[in-house]
Design a protein around this motif. Sequence first.
Motif, short mmCIF file in Angstrom:
data_model
loop_
_atom_site.label_atom_id
_atom_site.label_comp_id
_atom_site.label_asym_id
_atom_site.label_seq_id
_atom_site.Cartn_x
_atom_site.Cartn_y
_atom_site.Cartn_z
N ARG A 59 0.46 -34.92 24.37
CA ARG A 59 -0.28 -33.57 25.39
C ARG A 59 0.19 -33.65 26.79
O ARG A 59 0.42 -32.59 27.15
N LEU A 60 0.91 -34.94 27.72
CA LEU A 60 1.53 -35.02 28.68
C LEU A 60 2.31 -34.16 28.93
O LEU A 60 2.98 -33.60 29.73
N ILE A 61 3.35 -34.39 27.62
CA ILE A 61 4.94 -33.31 27.75
C ILE A 61 4.50 -31.82 27.41
O ILE A 61 5.67 -30.87 27.97
N MET A 62 3.60 -31.80 26.68
CA MET A 62 3.09 -29.79 26.46
C MET A 62 2.76 -29.69 27.73
O MET A 62 3.37 -28.19 27.44
N THR A 63 2.00 -30.39 28.25
CA THR A 63 1.30 -28.95 29.38
C THR A 63 2.45 -29.44 30.85
O THR A 63 1.98 -29.13 31.90
N GLY A 64 3.75 -30.49 30.60
CA GLY A 64 4.79 -29.92 31.98
C GLY A 64 5.72 -29.27 31.73
O GLY A 64 5.53 -27.84 30.79
N PRO A 65 6.43 -29.33 32.34
CA PRO A 65 7.80 -28.25 32.77
C PRO A 65 8.82 -28.27 31.42
O PRO A 65 9.06 -29.44 30.79
N ARG A 66 9.56 -27.07 31.37
CA ARG A 66 10.11 -27.00 30.21
C ARG A 66 11.57 -27.73 30.04
O ARG A 66 12.01 -28.80 29.15
N SER B 178 4.01 -26.22 18.57
CA SER B 178 4.29 -27.82 19.87
C SER B 178 5.62 -28.37 19.59
O SER B 178 6.33 -28.38 18.49
N PRO B 179 6.53 -29.11 20.74
CA PRO B 179 7.45 -29.46 20.41
C PRO B 179 8.13 -30.66 20.30
O PRO B 179 8.55 -31.35 19.90
N PHE B 180 6.57 -31.05 19.39
CA PHE B 180 6.46 -32.73 18.96
C PHE B 180 6.40 -32.34 16.93
O PHE B 180 6.68 -33.35 16.58
N THR B 181 5.97 -31.44 16.78
CA THR B 181 6.94 -30.87 15.27
C THR B 181 7.95 -30.56 15.29
O THR B 181 8.52 -30.34 16.33
N LEU B 182 8.45 -31.18 14.00
CA LEU B 182 9.75 -30.37 13.48
C LEU B 182 9.96 -28.97 13.90
O LEU B 182 10.03 -28.25 13.70
N ARG B 183 11.35 -28.84 14.00
CA ARG B 183 12.15 -27.59 14.00
C ARG B 183 11.82 -26.54 13.04
O ARG B 183 11.50 -27.20 11.93
N LYS B 184 11.63 -25.53 13.61
CA LYS B 184 11.20 -24.50 12.55
C LYS B 184 12.62 -23.48 11.82
O LYS B 184 12.56 -22.76 11.05
N THR B 185 13.80 -23.83 12.02
CA THR B 185 15.09 -23.23 11.45
C THR B 185 15.32 -23.70 10.55
O THR B 185 14.75 -25.24 9.25
N ASP C 122 -0.37 -43.37 23.70
CA ASP C 122 -0.73 -42.91 22.59
C ASP C 122 0.11 -42.19 22.25
O ASP C 122 0.35 -41.28 23.21
N TYR C 123 0.76 -42.02 21.24
CA TYR C 123 1.40 -41.08 20.58
C TYR C 123 0.51 -39.63 20.85
O TYR C 123 1.29 -38.14 21.57
N LYS C 124 -0.72 -39.54 20.49
CA LYS C 124 -1.31 -37.91 20.62
C LYS C 124 -1.30 -38.23 22.40
O LYS C 124 -0.80 -36.60 23.17
N VAL D 173 9.67 -45.23 24.69
CA VAL D 173 9.42 -43.68 26.20
C VAL D 173 8.88 -45.12 27.16
O VAL D 173 7.64 -45.04 27.25
N PHE D 174 9.78 -44.71 28.38
CA PHE D 174 8.96 -45.93 28.92
C PHE D 174 8.33 -44.59 29.96
O PHE D 174 7.52 -44.81 31.32
N GLN D 175 9.31 -43.24 30.92
CA GLN D 175 8.68 -43.08 31.74
C GLN D 175 8.55 -41.12 31.47
O GLN D 175 9.77 -41.03 30.73
N VAL D 176 7.77 -40.26 31.78
CA VAL D 176 7.58 -39.04 31.63
C VAL D 176 8.24 -38.48 33.03
O VAL D 176 6.66 -38.66 33.14
N ASN D 177 9.01 -37.71 33.67
CA ASN D 177 8.75 -36.80 34.57
C ASN D 177 8.07 -37.31 35.23
O ASN D 177 7.37 -37.53 36.48
#
Length: 402
Positions: A384-391, A237-244, A378-380, A366-370
């Motif tokens: 989901r909205l961002i994960m299903t959108g473009p990169r 998920s892009p909302f978990t912290l980095r794997k580095t 809510d944050y969940k 966060v006001f708007q996304v795309n």
Amino acid sequence: MENVGNYVKKKAAERQYKAEVMIAGEQLRLRLHDGKLIKDRRCYLRTYPNCFVAKEAIDWLIAHKEAPDRETAVRLMQHLMAHDIVHHVCDRHSEYKDAKLLYRFRKDDGTSPFNTEVKVFMRGQSLYERLVAGKDSIMKEHEEKGVKYQRAFPGFEMIDWLLHSGEIPNRREGVDLCRTLLDHGIVQHVALRHHFFDSGLLYQFCINFRRRRRLAELLSESESRGAPLGQEEASDSPFTLRKTAPEEGNTSFLSVQPNKEIKLVSAVRRSSTTSLSGGAGGYFSIPPSFNNAAPVKCNPKSVLKKKVTIEELMDAGAPYMRKSITIVGDAVGWGFVVRGESPCHVQAVDPGSPAAAAGIKAGQFVFQVNGVCVLDLDYKTLSRLIMTGPRILVVEVMESLE
């Protein structure tokens, strides 16, 4: 209308992913040539030029840490076959097998399917290489509406360059070419607000063609596209912290404003920073580590000094400033965490991530996304909205002036 917009975004994401696979395949082809794995081979009284043994390629992928095991390596090569980059020399096998069978890159035997997308991609790659190699490249730091962008270029300068270098006969065809590149996700307006115009508007290449791609990243991204939306905070998920792996002396994830030295606004995807020629082909100096360390958990304590309602945030006299930030995610996400609800806020930002480079800061709302208002989510749901959108994310945030 919304469905049309979602379709356009989906097609753009698909085209960009296809471009990434093509670049990764071409980089692998060149590396296998350098390693002498690709050569003329004789089998059953017939010579097959420029081919490789499937089993040897699997060995090479594991030895060069492109795959952790043989099963994954086979899936990587099958992925290239599915994208018409590799095929069996006689086309008798539609699957890639870990055996002493001969395969070949379609570019080595001229059987690549040269459809419109491939032609546009190859034209874009050629232009990018010429621009990067030039001594006085037009891709420089430019400013538009108070925001600085790295490796950007005004539209009219690109047309001037295309004319001077003999790529086009007139400015009208130059505009048509650049609009085609934009439609296929190769260039973009820096703020994603305009199509291409022969003007002073700033544009960037969406793709760093010289960055070393890891095949495993592309495979995991392809598989994650089919992941159920209900998987909250999954490892990809892009909302978990980095794997580095954390740097020495940095034992925890920073849920505060990143170091002020991070000024880069060009949010580019990161991986290895070395090109095939050994030069600096990326935008960042520290490549990510692909170890199996578990993601670091974020600080559960909110970074907000006090809870803010939507009404307080949108009040005409409220001390908040709104700004738009463009982020291009990399293979492990965007590098920021959202929390809260109605409105959501940025809880944490990875200092080395695309989000930090673009200007995302902890504590922003966060006001708007795309283009979609997300104040009442809510944050969940927002995740989901961002994960299903473009990169590529265009995030409008509101930050306190106090």
